[in-house]
Design a protein around this motif. Structure first.
Motif, PDB file in Angstrom:
ATOM      1  N   UNK A   1       1.026  -1.080  -0.053  1.00 27.53           N
ATOM      2  CA  UNK A   1       0.042   0.037  -0.064  1.00 27.53           C
ATOM      3  C   UNK A   1       0.697   1.163  -0.072  1.00 27.53           C
ATOM      4  N   UNK A   2       0.215   2.226  -0.375  1.00 28.98           N
ATOM      5  CA  UNK A   2       0.879   3.615  -0.684  1.00 28.98           C
ATOM      6  C   UNK A   2       0.582   4.682   0.344  1.00 28.98           C
ATOM      7  N   UNK A   3       1.392   5.138   1.472  1.00 29.73           N
ATOM      8  CA  UNK A   3       1.031   5.829   2.363  1.00 29.73           C
ATOM      9  C   UNK A   3       1.742   7.435   2.060  1.00 29.73           C
ATOM     10  N   UNK A   4       0.735   8.388   2.337  1.00 28.57           N
ATOM     11  CA  UNK A   4       1.204   9.892   2.116  1.00 28.57           C
ATOM     12  C   UNK A   4       1.362  10.254   3.673  1.00 28.57           C
ATOM     13  N   UNK A   5       2.439  10.743   4.026  1.00 28.84           N
ATOM     14  CA  UNK A   5       1.925  11.405   5.668  1.00 28.84           C
ATOM     15  C   UNK A   5       2.625  12.751   5.547  1.00 28.84           C
ATOM     16  N   UNK A   6       1.770  13.746   6.478  1.00 26.28           N
ATOM     17  CA  UNK A   6       2.425  15.091   6.717  1.00 26.28           C
ATOM     18  C   UNK A   6       2.487  15.371   8.069  1.00 26.28           C
ATOM     19  N   UNK A   7       3.826  15.783   8.333  1.00 20.51           N
ATOM     20  CA  UNK A   7       4.064  16.061   9.662  1.00 20.51           C
ATOM     21  C   UNK A   7       4.895  17.555   9.832  1.00 20.51           C
ATOM     22  N   UNK A   8       4.433  18.476  10.236  1.00 26.58           N
ATOM     23  CA  UNK A   8       5.005  19.937   9.914  1.00 26.58           C
ATOM     24  C   UNK A   8       5.811  20.304  11.131  1.00 26.58           C
ATOM     25  N   UNK A  63       1.630  35.538   8.943  1.00 28.99           N
ATOM     26  CA  UNK A  63       1.007  36.603   8.083  1.00 28.99           C
ATOM     27  C   UNK A  63       2.048  37.106   7.149  1.00 28.99           C
ATOM     28  N   UNK A  64       3.435  37.149   7.674  1.00 26.14           N
ATOM     29  CA  UNK A  64       4.464  37.416   6.752  1.00 26.14           C
ATOM     30  C   UNK A  64       4.800  36.556   5.834  1.00 26.14           C
ATOM     31  N   UNK A  65       4.738  35.106   5.950  1.00 26.44           N
ATOM     32  CA  UNK A  65       5.159  34.000   5.365  1.00 26.44           C
ATOM     33  C   UNK A  65       3.825  33.373   4.305  1.00 26.44           C
ATOM     34  N   UNK A  66       2.903  34.166   4.416  1.00 27.16           N
ATOM     35  CA  UNK A  66       1.557  33.677   3.869  1.00 27.16           C
ATOM     36  C   UNK A  66       1.828  32.882   2.345  1.00 27.16           C
ATOM     37  N   UNK A  73       1.030  24.487   0.037  1.00 27.62           N
ATOM     38  CA  UNK A  73      -0.528  23.982  -0.101  1.00 27.62           C
ATOM     39  C   UNK A  73      -0.551  23.566  -1.298  1.00 27.62           C
ATOM     40  N   UNK A  74      -0.315  24.427  -2.513  1.00 22.75           N
ATOM     41  CA  UNK A  74      -0.463  23.917  -3.994  1.00 22.75           C
ATOM     42  C   UNK A  74       0.236  22.811  -4.293  1.00 22.75           C
ATOM     43  N   UNK A  95      -3.503  23.928  10.650  1.00 18.27           N
ATOM     44  CA  UNK A  95      -3.716  24.995   9.503  1.00 18.27           C
ATOM     45  C   UNK A  95      -3.402  24.485   8.183  1.00 18.27           C
ATOM     46  N   UNK A  96      -2.430  23.615   8.181  1.00 23.15           N
ATOM     47  CA  UNK A  96      -2.001  23.159   6.699  1.00 23.15           C
ATOM     48  C   UNK A  96      -2.974  21.745   6.218  1.00 23.15           C
ATOM     49  N   UNK A  97      -2.952  20.837   7.407  1.00 23.59           N
ATOM     50  CA  UNK A  97      -3.430  19.676   7.104  1.00 23.59           C
ATOM     51  C   UNK A  97      -5.113  19.517   7.070  1.00 23.59           C
TER      52      UNK A  97
END
Length: 369
Positions: A1-8, A63-66, A73-74, A95-97
Protein backbone atom coordinates in the motif's frame (compact mmCIF):
# COMPACT_ATOMS: atom_id res chain seq x y z
CA UNK A 1 0.00 0.00 0.00
CA UNK A 2 1.03 3.61 -0.58
CA UNK A 3 1.06 5.96 2.43
CA UNK A 4 1.35 9.76 2.21
CA UNK A 5 2.20 11.35 5.59
CA UNK A 6 2.36 15.04 6.53
CA UNK A 7 4.12 16.06 9.76
CA UNK A 8 4.96 19.76 10.06
CA UNK A 9 6.91 19.89 13.33
CA UNK A 10 9.68 18.13 15.28
CA UNK A 11 7.24 16.20 17.50
CA UNK A 12 5.32 15.07 14.41
CA UNK A 13 8.57 13.81 12.90
CA UNK A 14 9.16 11.62 15.98
CA UNK A 15 5.64 10.20 16.09
CA UNK A 16 5.49 9.86 12.32
CA UNK A 17 8.71 7.84 12.25
CA UNK A 18 7.45 5.42 14.91
CA UNK A 19 4.14 5.07 13.07
CA UNK A 20 6.00 4.22 9.85
CA UNK A 21 7.92 1.47 11.64
CA UNK A 22 4.67 0.07 13.05
CA UNK A 23 2.97 0.18 9.64
CA UNK A 24 5.86 -1.75 8.09
CA UNK A 25 5.26 -4.58 10.59
CA UNK A 26 1.66 -4.88 9.42
CA UNK A 27 2.25 -4.14 5.72
CA UNK A 28 5.48 -5.56 4.32
CA UNK A 29 4.86 -3.79 1.00
CA UNK A 30 4.32 -0.36 2.54
CA UNK A 31 5.58 2.59 0.48
CA UNK A 32 5.96 6.00 2.14
CA UNK A 33 6.07 9.51 0.76
CA UNK A 34 6.15 12.19 3.42
CA UNK A 35 6.61 15.71 4.71
CA UNK A 36 8.64 15.41 7.92
CA UNK A 37 12.17 15.38 9.24
CA UNK A 38 15.33 13.36 9.76
CA UNK A 39 13.65 10.67 11.89
CA UNK A 40 11.06 9.92 9.24
CA UNK A 41 13.81 9.86 6.61
CA UNK A 42 15.69 7.31 8.72
CA UNK A 43 12.54 5.17 8.84
CA UNK A 44 12.62 4.91 5.03
CA UNK A 45 10.58 6.24 2.14
CA UNK A 46 10.67 9.37 0.01
CA UNK A 47 10.87 12.77 1.73
CA UNK A 48 9.09 15.66 0.01
CA UNK A 49 9.77 18.64 2.31
CA UNK A 50 11.48 19.08 5.68
CA UNK A 51 9.41 20.47 8.54
CA UNK A 52 12.01 23.20 9.13
CA UNK A 53 10.70 24.82 5.94
CA UNK A 54 7.11 24.70 7.20
CA UNK A 55 7.22 25.88 10.81
CA UNK A 56 5.95 29.42 11.25
CA UNK A 57 5.15 30.47 14.82
CA UNK A 58 2.60 33.08 15.86
CA UNK A 59 0.05 35.13 13.97
CA UNK A 60 2.54 37.74 12.74
CA UNK A 61 5.01 35.22 11.36
CA UNK A 62 2.22 33.34 9.58
CA UNK A 63 0.97 36.59 8.05
CA UNK A 64 4.49 37.52 6.86
CA UNK A 65 4.98 34.10 5.24
CA UNK A 66 1.51 33.60 3.82
CA UNK A 67 2.78 33.39 0.23
CA UNK A 68 5.21 30.58 1.13
CA UNK A 69 2.46 28.72 3.01
CA UNK A 70 0.03 28.97 0.08
CA UNK A 71 2.72 27.79 -2.34
CA UNK A 72 3.39 24.79 -0.09
CA UNK A 73 -0.31 23.93 -0.06
CA UNK A 74 -0.50 24.10 -3.86
CA UNK A 75 2.62 21.98 -4.22
CA UNK A 76 1.31 19.41 -1.74
CA UNK A 77 -1.99 19.03 -3.59
CA UNK A 78 -0.16 18.50 -6.88
CA UNK A 79 2.18 15.96 -5.26
CA UNK A 80 -0.69 13.95 -3.75
CA UNK A 81 -2.55 13.93 -7.06
CA UNK A 82 0.57 12.57 -8.79
CA UNK A 83 1.42 9.98 -6.13
CA UNK A 84 -2.13 8.59 -5.76
CA UNK A 85 -1.74 7.20 -2.21
CA UNK A 86 -4.08 4.62 -0.70
CA UNK A 87 -4.29 6.70 2.45
CA UNK A 88 -3.33 10.18 3.61
CA UNK A 89 -2.07 10.35 7.21
CA UNK A 90 -2.09 13.80 8.81
CA UNK A 91 -0.03 14.38 11.97
CA UNK A 92 -1.30 17.40 13.97
CA UNK A 93 -0.32 20.67 12.11
CA UNK A 94 -3.98 21.68 11.55
CA UNK A 95 -3.73 24.96 9.61
CA UNK A 96 -2.08 23.11 6.75
CA UNK A 97 -3.40 19.58 7.17
CA UNK A 98 -7.12 20.33 7.36
CA UNK A 99 -6.93 22.02 3.96
CA UNK A 100 -5.18 18.99 2.53
CA UNK A 101 -7.79 16.65 4.10
CA UNK A 102 -10.56 18.45 2.22
CA UNK A 103 -8.62 18.20 -1.05
CA UNK A 104 -7.81 14.48 -0.58
CA UNK A 105 -11.46 13.61 -0.07
CA UNK A 106 -12.33 15.16 -3.45
CA UNK A 107 -9.94 12.58 -4.96
CA UNK A 108 -11.55 9.71 -3.02
CA UNK A 109 -8.45 9.13 -0.87
CA UNK A 110 -8.93 7.76 2.65
CA UNK A 111 -7.90 10.32 5.30
CA UNK A 112 -6.63 9.44 8.78
CA UNK A 113 -5.77 12.11 11.34
CA UNK A 114 -3.16 10.92 13.84
CA UNK A 115 -2.65 13.21 16.84
CA UNK A 116 -5.56 15.59 17.01
CA UNK A 117 -5.20 19.34 16.63
CA UNK A 118 -5.93 21.06 19.94
CA UNK A 119 -9.49 21.93 18.96
CA UNK A 120 -10.57 21.66 22.58
CA UNK A 121 -8.45 24.77 23.22
CA UNK A 122 -9.38 26.91 20.24
CA UNK A 123 -11.05 26.88 16.83
CA UNK A 124 -13.56 24.29 18.03
CA UNK A 125 -15.55 24.92 14.84
CA UNK A 126 -12.90 22.93 12.95
CA UNK A 127 -14.54 19.78 14.33
CA UNK A 128 -17.06 20.15 11.49
CA UNK A 129 -14.21 19.93 8.96
CA UNK A 130 -12.97 16.74 10.60
CA UNK A 131 -16.49 15.28 10.65
CA UNK A 132 -16.77 15.96 6.91
CA UNK A 133 -13.36 15.05 5.54
CA UNK A 134 -11.57 12.69 7.98
CA UNK A 135 -12.33 8.96 7.91
CA UNK A 136 -10.60 8.07 11.19
CA UNK A 137 -9.46 10.32 14.06
CA UNK A 138 -6.76 8.80 16.27
CA UNK A 139 -6.28 10.68 19.55
CA UNK A 140 -3.43 10.41 22.05
CA UNK A 141 -4.79 12.33 25.06
CA UNK A 142 -7.39 10.64 27.27
CA UNK A 143 -9.85 13.55 27.38
CA UNK A 144 -9.92 13.98 23.58
CA UNK A 145 -12.15 10.96 23.01
CA UNK A 146 -14.91 12.56 25.11
CA UNK A 147 -14.39 15.88 23.33
CA UNK A 148 -15.03 14.32 19.92
CA UNK A 149 -17.90 12.19 21.19
CA UNK A 150 -19.61 15.40 22.38
CA UNK A 151 -19.40 16.66 18.79
CA UNK A 152 -20.68 13.45 17.22
CA UNK A 153 -17.29 12.33 15.91
CA UNK A 154 -16.08 8.78 16.55
CA UNK A 155 -12.41 8.65 17.56
CA UNK A 156 -9.91 6.06 18.77
CA UNK A 157 -7.81 6.71 21.88
CA UNK A 158 -4.60 4.83 21.08
CA UNK A 159 -2.47 6.05 24.01
CA UNK A 160 0.46 8.44 23.82
CA UNK A 161 3.32 7.49 21.47
CA UNK A 162 5.88 9.20 23.71
CA UNK A 163 5.53 6.30 26.13
CA UNK A 164 6.77 3.98 23.38
CA UNK A 165 9.64 6.26 22.40
CA UNK A 166 10.79 6.59 26.00
CA UNK A 167 10.36 2.93 26.97
CA UNK A 168 12.66 1.91 24.09
CA UNK A 169 15.58 4.00 25.35
CA UNK A 170 18.72 2.17 26.42
CA UNK A 171 20.11 2.74 29.91
CA UNK A 172 22.47 5.66 30.24
CA UNK A 173 25.35 6.39 32.62
CA UNK A 174 25.42 10.10 33.55
CA UNK A 175 29.20 10.10 34.11
CA UNK A 176 29.82 8.66 30.65
CA UNK A 177 27.35 11.08 29.05
CA UNK A 178 29.06 14.06 30.66
CA UNK A 179 32.52 12.88 29.64
CA UNK A 180 31.49 12.12 26.05
CA UNK A 181 29.91 15.55 25.64
CA UNK A 182 32.63 17.65 27.24
CA UNK A 183 30.62 18.46 30.35
CA UNK A 184 31.88 18.87 33.91
CA UNK A 185 31.00 16.63 36.88
CA UNK A 186 28.54 19.19 38.27
CA UNK A 187 24.81 18.50 38.22
CA UNK A 188 22.94 19.62 35.12
CA UNK A 189 20.08 22.05 34.63
CA UNK A 190 18.74 21.35 31.15
CA UNK A 191 17.46 24.17 28.95
CA UNK A 192 14.89 23.28 26.28
CA UNK A 193 14.19 26.60 24.54
CA UNK A 194 12.14 25.26 21.61
CA UNK A 195 12.82 24.45 17.98
CA UNK A 196 12.20 27.67 16.03
CA UNK A 197 14.90 30.33 15.68
CA UNK A 198 12.92 33.32 16.95
CA UNK A 199 11.52 31.27 19.83
CA UNK A 200 14.94 29.96 20.89
CA UNK A 201 16.54 33.41 20.85
CA UNK A 202 13.82 34.85 23.06
CA UNK A 203 13.65 31.94 25.52
CA UNK A 204 17.38 31.29 25.95
CA UNK A 205 18.07 34.85 27.01
CA UNK A 206 15.47 34.53 29.78
CA UNK A 207 16.50 31.03 30.84
CA UNK A 208 20.18 31.94 31.08
CA UNK A 209 19.41 35.01 33.18
CA UNK A 210 19.20 32.73 36.27
CA UNK A 211 22.73 31.38 35.84
CA UNK A 212 24.51 33.65 38.40
CA UNK A 213 22.21 32.27 41.12
CA UNK A 214 23.05 28.60 40.42
CA UNK A 215 26.83 28.58 40.26
CA UNK A 216 27.08 25.01 41.55
CA UNK A 217 25.29 23.72 38.43
CA UNK A 218 26.13 23.57 34.76
CA UNK A 219 23.52 24.67 32.24
CA UNK A 220 23.19 22.57 29.10
CA UNK A 221 21.18 23.65 26.06
CA UNK A 222 19.31 20.98 24.14
CA UNK A 223 19.88 21.87 20.49
CA UNK A 224 16.96 21.49 18.09
CA UNK A 225 17.64 19.32 15.01
CA UNK A 226 16.08 22.04 12.84
CA UNK A 227 18.77 24.60 13.78
CA UNK A 228 22.52 24.45 12.97
CA UNK A 229 25.04 24.06 15.78
CA UNK A 230 26.62 27.39 14.86
CA UNK A 231 23.42 29.17 15.87
CA UNK A 232 23.97 28.21 19.53
CA UNK A 233 27.64 29.13 19.82
CA UNK A 234 27.00 32.69 21.02
CA UNK A 235 25.35 31.25 24.15
CA UNK A 236 28.10 28.76 25.02
CA UNK A 237 30.89 29.50 27.52
CA UNK A 238 32.66 27.78 30.44
CA UNK A 239 29.38 27.41 32.37
CA UNK A 240 26.89 26.95 29.52
CA UNK A 241 27.20 23.91 27.29
CA UNK A 242 25.37 22.59 24.26
CA UNK A 243 24.38 19.14 22.99
CA UNK A 244 22.65 18.40 19.72
CA UNK A 245 20.10 15.66 18.97
CA UNK A 246 20.53 14.17 22.47
CA UNK A 247 17.61 15.74 24.33
CA UNK A 248 16.36 12.52 25.94
CA UNK A 249 19.84 11.54 27.10
CA UNK A 250 20.42 15.04 28.44
CA UNK A 251 17.16 15.04 30.39
CA UNK A 252 17.88 11.64 31.91
CA UNK A 253 21.13 13.04 33.28
CA UNK A 254 19.62 16.31 34.56
CA UNK A 255 18.56 17.48 38.01
CA UNK A 256 15.89 19.87 36.67
CA UNK A 257 14.85 21.62 33.47
CA UNK A 258 13.50 24.89 32.10
CA UNK A 259 11.24 24.01 29.19
CA UNK A 260 9.44 26.06 26.55
CA UNK A 261 5.76 25.14 26.33
CA UNK A 262 5.04 22.38 23.82
CA UNK A 263 5.47 18.62 23.52
CA UNK A 264 8.81 18.92 25.36
CA UNK A 265 6.95 19.61 28.62
CA UNK A 266 5.38 16.16 28.46
CA UNK A 267 8.62 14.49 27.36
CA UNK A 268 10.43 16.03 30.33
CA UNK A 269 7.77 14.78 32.76
CA UNK A 270 7.76 11.24 31.30
CA UNK A 271 11.54 11.18 31.72
CA UNK A 272 11.00 12.06 35.39
CA UNK A 273 12.71 15.45 35.42
CA UNK A 274 11.18 18.25 37.54
CA UNK A 275 10.56 21.26 35.32
CA UNK A 276 9.39 24.85 35.02
CA UNK A 277 7.31 25.54 31.92
CA UNK A 278 8.12 28.80 30.11
CA UNK A 279 6.26 30.75 27.47
CA UNK A 280 6.46 34.27 26.09
CA UNK A 281 5.15 35.37 22.69
CA UNK A 282 4.82 38.78 21.09
CA UNK A 283 2.27 41.00 22.82
CA UNK A 284 0.05 41.02 19.76
CA UNK A 285 0.15 37.24 19.24
CA UNK A 286 -0.51 36.62 22.92
CA UNK A 287 -3.44 39.05 23.00
CA UNK A 288 -5.01 37.37 19.96
CA UNK A 289 -4.44 33.88 21.38
CA UNK A 290 -5.98 34.87 24.71
CA UNK A 291 -9.16 35.95 22.94
CA UNK A 292 -9.33 32.78 20.88
CA UNK A 293 -8.48 30.18 23.54
CA UNK A 294 -11.51 29.31 25.65
CA UNK A 295 -12.06 27.29 28.81
CA UNK A 296 -8.41 26.23 29.05
CA UNK A 297 -6.70 26.74 32.40
CA UNK A 298 -3.22 25.56 31.41
CA UNK A 299 -0.79 25.65 28.49
CA UNK A 300 1.38 22.62 29.32
CA UNK A 301 0.29 19.12 28.34
CA UNK A 302 1.24 17.84 31.79
CA UNK A 303 -1.26 20.11 33.55
CA UNK A 304 -3.92 19.68 30.87
CA UNK A 305 -3.86 15.90 31.16
CA UNK A 306 -3.85 15.96 34.96
CA UNK A 307 -6.44 18.79 35.04
CA UNK A 308 -4.51 20.57 37.80
CA UNK A 309 -1.21 22.34 38.28
CA UNK A 310 1.54 19.75 38.50
CA UNK A 311 4.29 21.87 36.93
CA UNK A 312 4.59 25.63 37.30
CA UNK A 313 3.76 27.65 34.17
CA UNK A 314 5.44 31.04 33.80
CA UNK A 315 3.65 32.89 31.00
CA UNK A 316 4.32 36.29 29.41
CA UNK A 317 5.12 38.88 32.14
CA UNK A 318 5.29 36.16 34.81
CA UNK A 319 8.24 34.73 32.93
CA UNK A 320 11.00 36.80 34.49
CA UNK A 321 14.29 36.20 36.28
CA UNK A 322 13.05 36.40 39.92
CA UNK A 323 10.21 33.95 39.25
CA UNK A 324 12.49 31.55 37.40
CA UNK A 325 14.99 31.59 40.27
CA UNK A 326 12.25 30.96 42.84
CA UNK A 327 10.64 28.07 40.95
CA UNK A 328 13.93 26.45 40.01
CA UNK A 329 15.07 26.47 43.64
CA UNK A 330 11.86 24.71 44.67
CA UNK A 331 12.21 21.85 42.19
CA UNK A 332 15.92 21.24 42.74
CA UNK A 333 15.24 20.03 46.26
CA UNK A 334 12.46 19.96 48.84
CA UNK A 335 8.80 19.04 49.06
CA UNK A 336 7.71 20.49 45.71
CA UNK A 337 10.20 18.27 43.91
CA UNK A 338 8.95 15.14 45.72
CA UNK A 339 5.29 15.94 45.03
CA UNK A 340 6.01 16.59 41.35
CA UNK A 341 7.77 13.26 40.92
CA UNK A 342 4.82 11.42 42.51
CA UNK A 343 2.42 13.25 40.18
CA UNK A 344 4.50 12.12 37.21
CA UNK A 345 3.69 8.51 38.14
CA UNK A 346 -0.04 9.28 37.99
CA UNK A 347 0.48 11.04 34.66
CA UNK A 348 1.97 7.91 33.10
CA UNK A 349 -1.02 5.86 34.27
CA UNK A 350 -3.45 8.33 32.69
CA UNK A 351 -1.73 8.10 29.32
CA UNK A 352 -2.79 4.50 28.83
CA UNK A 353 0.39 2.48 28.60
CA UNK A 354 2.60 1.54 25.67
CA UNK A 355 1.70 0.48 22.14
CA UNK A 356 0.22 3.68 20.66
CA UNK A 357 2.05 3.37 17.33
CA UNK A 358 0.99 -0.28 16.88
CA UNK A 359 -2.64 0.52 17.73
CA UNK A 360 -2.65 3.45 15.32
CA UNK A 361 -1.08 1.34 12.55
CA UNK A 362 -3.73 -1.35 13.00
CA UNK A 363 -6.56 1.16 12.58
CA UNK A 364 -4.91 2.66 9.49
CA UNK A 365 -4.39 -0.69 7.78
CA UNK A 366 -8.00 -1.63 8.47
CA UNK A 367 -9.17 1.69 6.98
CA UNK A 368 -7.43 0.85 3.70
CA UNK A 369 -8.83 -2.67 3.64
Amino acid sequence: MKYYIIAGEASGDLHGSNLMKALRKKDQHAEFRFWGGDLMSAAGGTPVKHYRDLAFMGFLEVAKNIRTILNNIRFCKHDIRSYKPDVLILVDYPGFNLRIAKFAKTLGIKVVYYISPQLWAWKESRVEIIKKYVDEMLVILPFEEDFYKKHGVHSHFVGHPLLDAISNLENIDPKTFKKDNGLTDREIIALLPGSRKQEVEKMLELMLSVRPHFKDYQFVIAGAPSLPKEFYQKYVDDHVHFVSNKTYDLLRCSKAALVTSGTATLETALLNVPEVVCYRGSKISYAIAKRLVKNIKYISLVNLIMDREVVKELIQDDLNTPNLINELNQIISGEKRSVMLKDYELLREKLGGKGASDKAAEVIVNVIK
